[in-house]
Design an enzyme around this catalytic site. Structure first.
Site, PDB file in Angstrom:
ATOM      1  N   ARG A   1       0.848  -1.191   0.000  1.00 36.90           N
ATOM      2  CA  ARG A   1       0.000   0.000   0.000  1.00 36.90           C
ATOM      3  C   ARG A   1       0.886   1.245   0.000  1.00 36.90           C
ATOM      4  O   ARG A   1       2.058   1.193   0.362  1.00 36.90           O
ATOM      5  CB  ARG A   1      -0.907   0.010   1.227  1.00 36.90           C
ATOM      6  CG  ARG A   1      -1.850  -1.182   1.317  1.00 36.90           C
ATOM      7  CD  ARG A   1      -2.678  -1.128   2.595  1.00 36.90           C
ATOM      8  NE  ARG A   1      -3.630  -2.222   2.670  1.00 36.90           N
ATOM      9  CZ  ARG A   1      -3.413  -3.393   3.266  1.00 36.90           C
ATOM     10  NH1 ARG A   1      -2.231  -3.602   3.855  1.00 36.90           N
ATOM     11  NH2 ARG A   1      -4.332  -4.330   3.290  1.00 36.90           N
TER      12      ARG A   1
ATOM     13  N   LYS B   1      -2.386  -2.937   7.775  1.00 35.21           N
ATOM     14  CA  LYS B   1      -3.637  -2.605   8.438  1.00 35.21           C
ATOM     15  C   LYS B   1      -3.866  -3.522   9.636  1.00 35.21           C
ATOM     16  O   LYS B   1      -3.531  -4.705   9.590  1.00 35.21           O
ATOM     17  CB  LYS B   1      -4.804  -2.754   7.461  1.00 35.21           C
ATOM     18  CG  LYS B   1      -4.941  -1.602   6.479  1.00 35.21           C
ATOM     19  CD  LYS B   1      -6.212  -1.749   5.665  1.00 35.21           C
ATOM     20  CE  LYS B   1      -6.423  -0.545   4.764  1.00 35.21           C
ATOM     21  NZ  LYS B   1      -7.666  -0.669   3.967  1.00 35.21           N
TER      22      LYS B   1
ATOM     23  N   HIS C   1      -1.999   2.235  -5.661  1.00 27.65           N
ATOM     24  CA  HIS C   1      -3.035   1.214  -5.514  1.00 27.65           C
ATOM     25  C   HIS C   1      -3.223   0.440  -6.816  1.00 27.65           C
ATOM     26  O   HIS C   1      -3.468  -0.774  -6.788  1.00 27.65           O
ATOM     27  CB  HIS C   1      -4.355   1.866  -5.089  1.00 27.65           C
ATOM     28  CG  HIS C   1      -5.270   0.917  -4.381  1.00 27.65           C
ATOM     29  ND1 HIS C   1      -4.984   0.391  -3.138  1.00 27.65           N
ATOM     30  CD2 HIS C   1      -6.456   0.371  -4.749  1.00 27.65           C
ATOM     31  CE1 HIS C   1      -5.958  -0.412  -2.762  1.00 27.65           C
ATOM     32  NE2 HIS C   1      -6.852  -0.458  -3.729  1.00 27.65           N
TER      33      HIS C   1
ATOM     34  N   TYR D   1     -10.102  -9.881  -8.173  1.00 25.02           N
ATOM     35  CA  TYR D   1      -9.103 -10.075  -9.214  1.00 25.02           C
ATOM     36  C   TYR D   1      -9.537 -11.170 -10.193  1.00 25.02           C
ATOM     37  O   TYR D   1      -9.194 -11.132 -11.376  1.00 25.02           O
ATOM     38  CB  TYR D   1      -7.748 -10.411  -8.591  1.00 25.02           C
ATOM     39  CG  TYR D   1      -7.260  -9.314  -7.677  1.00 25.02           C
ATOM     40  CD1 TYR D   1      -6.978  -8.053  -8.182  1.00 25.02           C
ATOM     41  CD2 TYR D   1      -7.132  -9.513  -6.311  1.00 25.02           C
ATOM     42  CE1 TYR D   1      -6.558  -7.026  -7.356  1.00 25.02           C
ATOM     43  CE2 TYR D   1      -6.713  -8.496  -5.473  1.00 25.02           C
ATOM     44  CZ  TYR D   1      -6.436  -7.259  -5.996  1.00 25.02           C
ATOM     45  OH  TYR D   1      -6.037  -6.237  -5.174  1.00 25.02           O
TER      46      TYR D   1
END
Length: 331
Positions: free
Chosen positions: A161, A186, A258, A293
């Site tokens: 990220r 995160k 991103h 994806y």
């Protein structure tokens, strides 16, 4: 008469006690919530002509928050980002429910503001020629060019990220056997992402460059500090423009960290890597997150179609059995 409640001390306790001490929220969460309230307070100041430090909790009602959310959308913010701002505000009001039970009605009206539904678009990623053109764009005869080339290569190979990329230090890079980068993502989850040989060689050369500043930032700014999000986007825009001369399909594409993260995920998926491994690689909370994806690539769908045997059929011209049905079918 019940005295009015100051907003400032309540908001300060929300950040210091609830987020930092009780929940031990990650720096990413705190930064995101901080930016939301900074934007919200500026909006309220322009609307109510009251300094943020002088606002009362009673002034922050549901109509004001709805007006703020409408305003950010009006200025081009996506529905997804609008919902993230609402999440931060909801979190604060849930905290206020414990602190101010006498304001339950006001709080419930705010918590009842719903998130907006939005169309989930296909994941956007770069093709291999586009990636190669982007990596070739920085002028590696200069310090900035070598930094940008290393930054781009690490980003597109690891799928980190933007906050993880800008937060990398020299100590986070291991170039011995089992070369990898270590990040805290995160939810304060630590993960190690392996480095491919070309990335490892570029980083070896980059780490021999003289340090800038007193910090050990892996990809520093000119003065040695961490790159800002705006600084990262500036360098991406700059190199996209250069790369578009070699690869015209980049001309109308927006390149972000991103999107490079999506590109890394698509490379893994098309290489036959299992979804659970991709989820671990990217630091996803759930394997289901990687479903996006699978839906993104037409090539894989065409490969799946090629493995199937289409049913045998013969074209027959349709003739409506009724002139009224024929009329309706023609509309």
């Amino acid at each position: 008469m019940t005295p009015l409640v100051g907003l400032a001390p309540l908001l300060e306790r929300f950040f210091t006690q609830r987020l930092m001490q009780q929940r031990r929220a990650s720096p990413h969460t705190i930064s995101s919530y901080r930016d939301t309230f900074r934007q919200f307070l500026k909006f309220v100041q322009q609307r109510a002509h009251t300094a943020p430090a002088r606002l009362t909790f009673e002034e922050i009602d549901a109509p004001l928050i709805v007006a703020f959310l409408d305003d950010v959308e009006h200025h081009g913010v996506s529905v997804r980002s609008r919902n993230l701002r609402l999440t931060a505000l909801h979190s604060f009001f849930r905290y206020a429910a414990f602190e101010l039970p006498t304001h339950a009605a006001q709080i419930q009206r705010v918590l009842a503001i719903p998130s907006k539904q939005f169309t989930r678009t296909l994941v956007q990623f770069l093709t291999r020629p586009e990636v190669e053109a982007l990596l070739a764009a920085p002028d590696q005869r200069t310090w900035f060019g070598r930094r940008d080339h290393a930054f781009l290569l690490v980003a597109v190979q690891t799928g980190l990220r933007v906050s993880e990329m800008t937060g990398l230090t020299r100590e986070d890079v291991v170039l011995a056997a089992g070369a990898h980068v270590r990040v805290i993502g995160k939810g304060r989850k630590e993960r190690c992402t392996p480095l491919a040989r070309p990335t490892r060689e570029v980083l070896k050369a980059w780490l021999r460059e003289p340090r800038r500043g007193t910090e050990a930032v892996l990809f520093p700014s000119a003065n040695g500090s961490r790159l800002t999000i705006h600084g990262v986007q500036y360098l991406l825009n700059k190199h996209r423009q250069t790369a578009s001369r070699r690869c015209p399909s980049l001309t109308h594409k927006r390149v972000t960290v991103h999107r490079l993260r999506h590109t890394a995920a698509m490379d893994l998926l098309q290489g036959g890597v299992d979804r659970s491994v991709i989820a671990l690689w990217l630091g996803h909370e759930s394997v289901e997150t990687t479903q996006i994806y699978l839906e993104a690539t037409l090539t894989m769908k065409e490969q799946a179609l090629a493995k199937t045997r289409p049913p045998q059929s013969r074209a027959v011209r349709y003739r409506p059995s009724d002139h009224l049905l024929g009329f309706l079918n023609s509309l």
